[in-house]
Design a protein around this motif. Structure first.
Motif, mmCIF file in Angstrom:
data_model
loop_
_atom_site.group_PDB
_atom_site.id
_atom_site.type_symbol
_atom_site.label_atom_id
_atom_site.label_comp_id
_atom_site.label_asym_id
_atom_site.label_seq_id
_atom_site.Cartn_x
_atom_site.Cartn_y
_atom_site.Cartn_z
ATOM 1 N N PRO A 32 2.792 -45.484 -48.978
ATOM 2 C CA PRO A 32 1.001 -45.878 -48.430
ATOM 3 C C PRO A 32 0.374 -46.779 -47.276
ATOM 4 O O PRO A 32 1.123 -46.532 -46.830
ATOM 5 N N VAL A 33 -0.503 -45.785 -47.008
ATOM 6 C CA VAL A 33 -1.645 -45.971 -46.037
ATOM 7 C C VAL A 33 -2.128 -47.497 -46.324
ATOM 8 O O VAL A 33 -3.049 -47.634 -47.133
ATOM 9 N N ALA A 34 -2.714 -48.494 -45.174
ATOM 10 C CA ALA A 34 -3.280 -49.360 -45.322
ATOM 11 C C ALA A 34 -4.858 -48.808 -45.899
ATOM 12 O O ALA A 34 -5.219 -47.749 -44.964
ATOM 13 N N GLY A 49 -3.194 -46.970 -56.887
ATOM 14 C CA GLY A 49 -2.482 -45.902 -55.480
ATOM 15 C C GLY A 49 -3.141 -44.563 -56.130
ATOM 16 O O GLY A 49 -2.969 -43.974 -56.926
ATOM 17 N N ALA A 50 -3.401 -43.545 -54.736
ATOM 18 C CA ALA A 50 -4.319 -42.261 -55.312
ATOM 19 C C ALA A 50 -3.833 -41.501 -53.833
ATOM 20 O O ALA A 50 -3.559 -42.322 -52.778
ATOM 21 N N TYR A 51 -2.866 -40.175 -54.757
ATOM 22 C CA TYR A 51 -2.936 -38.924 -53.849
ATOM 23 C C TYR A 51 -4.214 -38.293 -53.508
ATOM 24 O O TYR A 51 -5.590 -38.682 -53.685
ATOM 25 N N VAL A 52 -4.236 -37.300 -52.537
ATOM 26 C CA VAL A 52 -5.171 -37.260 -51.969
ATOM 27 C C VAL A 52 -5.427 -35.626 -52.011
ATOM 28 O O VAL A 52 -4.298 -35.086 -51.931
ATOM 29 N N TYR A 53 -6.242 -35.072 -52.240
ATOM 30 C CA TYR A 53 -6.392 -33.485 -52.780
ATOM 31 C C TYR A 53 -7.136 -32.665 -52.698
ATOM 32 O O TYR A 53 -8.162 -33.064 -51.255
ATOM 33 N N ASN A 54 -6.789 -31.159 -52.684
ATOM 34 C CA ASN A 54 -7.952 -30.236 -51.713
ATOM 35 C C ASN A 54 -9.115 -29.715 -52.900
ATOM 36 O O ASN A 54 -9.212 -30.389 -54.176
ATOM 37 N N GLY A 57 -7.921 -28.950 -56.634
ATOM 38 C CA GLY A 57 -6.866 -30.215 -57.097
ATOM 39 C C GLY A 57 -5.533 -29.824 -57.004
ATOM 40 O O GLY A 57 -4.786 -30.412 -57.548
ATOM 41 N N GLN A 58 -5.238 -29.443 -55.824
ATOM 42 C CA GLN A 58 -4.068 -29.048 -55.222
ATOM 43 C C GLN A 58 -3.376 -29.812 -54.096
ATOM 44 O O GLN A 58 -4.534 -30.317 -52.977
ATOM 45 N N ARG A 59 -2.251 -31.427 -53.932
ATOM 46 C CA ARG A 59 -2.273 -32.025 -53.143
ATOM 47 C C ARG A 59 -2.243 -31.605 -51.962
ATOM 48 O O ARG A 59 -1.326 -30.629 -51.486
ATOM 49 N N LEU A 60 -2.340 -32.476 -51.068
ATOM 50 C CA LEU A 60 -2.621 -32.091 -49.758
ATOM 51 C C LEU A 60 -1.262 -32.821 -48.826
ATOM 52 O O LEU A 60 -0.955 -33.551 -49.280
ATOM 53 N N THR A 61 -0.778 -31.624 -48.422
ATOM 54 C CA THR A 61 0.917 -32.474 -47.348
ATOM 55 C C THR A 61 -0.187 -32.890 -46.239
ATOM 56 O O THR A 61 0.703 -33.446 -45.295
ATOM 57 N N SER A 66 -2.634 -36.041 -40.733
ATOM 58 C CA SER A 66 -0.842 -37.076 -40.820
ATOM 59 C C SER A 66 -0.860 -37.199 -42.423
ATOM 60 O O SER A 66 -1.441 -36.983 -43.269
ATOM 61 N N ARG A 67 0.703 -36.561 -42.304
ATOM 62 C CA ARG A 67 1.152 -36.743 -43.757
ATOM 63 C C ARG A 67 0.908 -37.902 -44.435
ATOM 64 O O ARG A 67 1.119 -38.471 -45.850
#
Length: 424
Positions: A32-34, A49-54, A57-61, A66-67
């Motif tokens: 995770p990032v700060a 914690g959360a992923y980032v999507y487009n 609804g697809q997870r971004l790489t 930056s990944r």
């Protein structure tokens, strides 16, 4: 003589500071990032914690080059795109409460494949389920799915499950079952009360939180049968007479700041010293819990507090029963003609006391006691030569509601008394 109190479902004690439960059994494994910012302005705060999507609804790489920015740490404050907007009450899945604690606003979200996402700019979206604050204000959710479990230290579910609720809302819940909940409250359990969630689609079927495994991440709206307000400052309790004629009234009960009060009515009363009508709340005579000062106010017939001193907390939203103009006109001394409706109600005493509900022992400490008290107050008002029209109208309203409540009281299929009183 003090009347027995009626324990109402949905007391507010302890529920106003109820926090969201944060599940910690699963943690995202990517790095995770700060936090990107520590400011509350235009920010979302993550409770998980959360992923980032487009936008599909697809997870971004990669996010913002930056990944490592594709996963945000719990507790992160992150800027959002968009503006907070007012909404119709209870029209959105995720919402904020305005300063009046009743009206709502929202940060527009995007629904993708059945889930809700907030736009964080630069083509990125995060699942709203992972957010618990917007601009430093708690985020509310209209409903949430929780799982029932029986691993409580003291109480276990029966093997066949546990029934909750009554009548048509009676439901069998089992360990491992997922249910949708939409409100939070406290309910009577034996000689105490417990925090509980209301099962969505019911009026008053609750499951105690100790039987819930994964508590909602966001706040649920508070549910109470009665309307509650909270005092913003130390405030006097008044009678109509003490408002209209403050110099001849020596009763004085002060209710403390932050006290939570059950109220039953909202009316304008003319305030001669200010030459204007002001809004007042009428305290509910029958409260699940009473502070000493609250009890003193009730016993001294000081039923009113200034609406300006209070803020709405929960329960049905009250609207004024009269207008400022009516309040001014009703400030004068009542004549015999003004008391005709009240006299007619009092004259029904023999019919009411002869009714089967009045004689029903199940109602002695509730409906019967309430009617008797309302009748006593009505007779005192009717016999006085110095009461105002406002006081007469309040006595008519109160006696009417308690009389109807007594006559309309019924029992549910399991023998419990069904609350049919609608005095809000």
């Amino acid at each position: 003589m003090k009347l027995s109190k009626k324990l109402l479902l949905g007391s507010i004690t302890g529920i106003l500071t109820l926090g969201a439960g944060f599940p910690v059994s699963q943690w995202l494994k990517s790095t995770p990032v700060a936090a990107t910012t520590t400011s509350n302005t235009n920010t979302l705060k993550l409770v998980h914690g959360a992923y980032v999507y487009n936008k599909k609804g697809q997870r971004l790489t990669k996010y913002r080059g930056s990944r490592y920015n594709t996963h945000l740490r719990k507790g992160t404050n992150i800027k959002y795109a968009g503006t907070i907007q007012p909404i119709e009450k209870d029209s959105k899945q995720y919402y904020l409460l305005n300063d009046d604690n009743y009206n709502q606003s929202w940060l527009p979200y995007k629904k993708i494949k059945g889930k809700y996402y907030y736009n964080i700019g630069h083509g990125g979206y995060i699942n709203a389920a992972n957010v618990n604050e917007i601009n430093g204000q708690p985020l509310y959710v209209a409903s949430a799915t929780v799982t029932i479990h029986d691993k409580n230290k003291y109480d276990n579910f029966p093997k066949k499950g546990l029934y909750v609720g009554s009548g048509s809302d009676r439901i069998l819940i089992k360990t491992g079952q997922k249910i949708t909940v939409d409100r939070t409250s406290t309910i009577p359990t034996g000689n105490s009360t417990s925090v509980a969630y209301r099962i969505a689609g019911t009026t008053d079927t609750f499951v105690i939180t100790k039987f819930v495994k994964n508590k909602p991440r966001q706040k649920l709206a508070i549910y109470t049968i009665d309307t509650y307000v909270g005092l913003k400052q130390n405030s006097n309790a008044y009678s109509i007479s003490s408002i209209l004629k403050p110099k001849i009234t020596n009763k004085n009960v002060i209710l403390a700041k932050n006290e939570n009060l059950p109220v039953i009515r909202k009316i304008y009363v003319w305030v001669p010293k200010d030459n204007k009508a002001e809004l007042f709340y009428r305290l509910n005579y029958y409260s699940p819990e009473e502070s000493i000062n609250y009890e003193n106010a009730i016993q001294n017939q000081l039923f009113y507090v200034k609406a300006a001193d209070a803020i709405y907390l929960s329960g049905p939203q009250l609207t004024p029963a009269n207008t400022p103009e009516e309040a001014q006109a009703d400030a004068k001394i009542a004549t015999a003609s003004d008391k005709q409706d009240l006299q007619k109600l009092i004259d029904q005493e023999k019919t009411i006391t002869a009714s089967s509900n009045y004689k029903n022992e199940d109602y002695v400490n509730t409906y019967k006691a309430q009617y008797d008290e309302a009748l006593k107050q009505a007779k005192a008002v009717n016999s006085s030569t110095s009461v105002s029209i406002t006081e007469v109208k309040e006595a008519v309203w109160y006696l009417t509601t308690q009389q109807e409540a007594l006559l309309n009281a019924t029992k549910t299929g399991n023998g419990n008394v069904k609350e049919t009183m609608a005095i809000n």
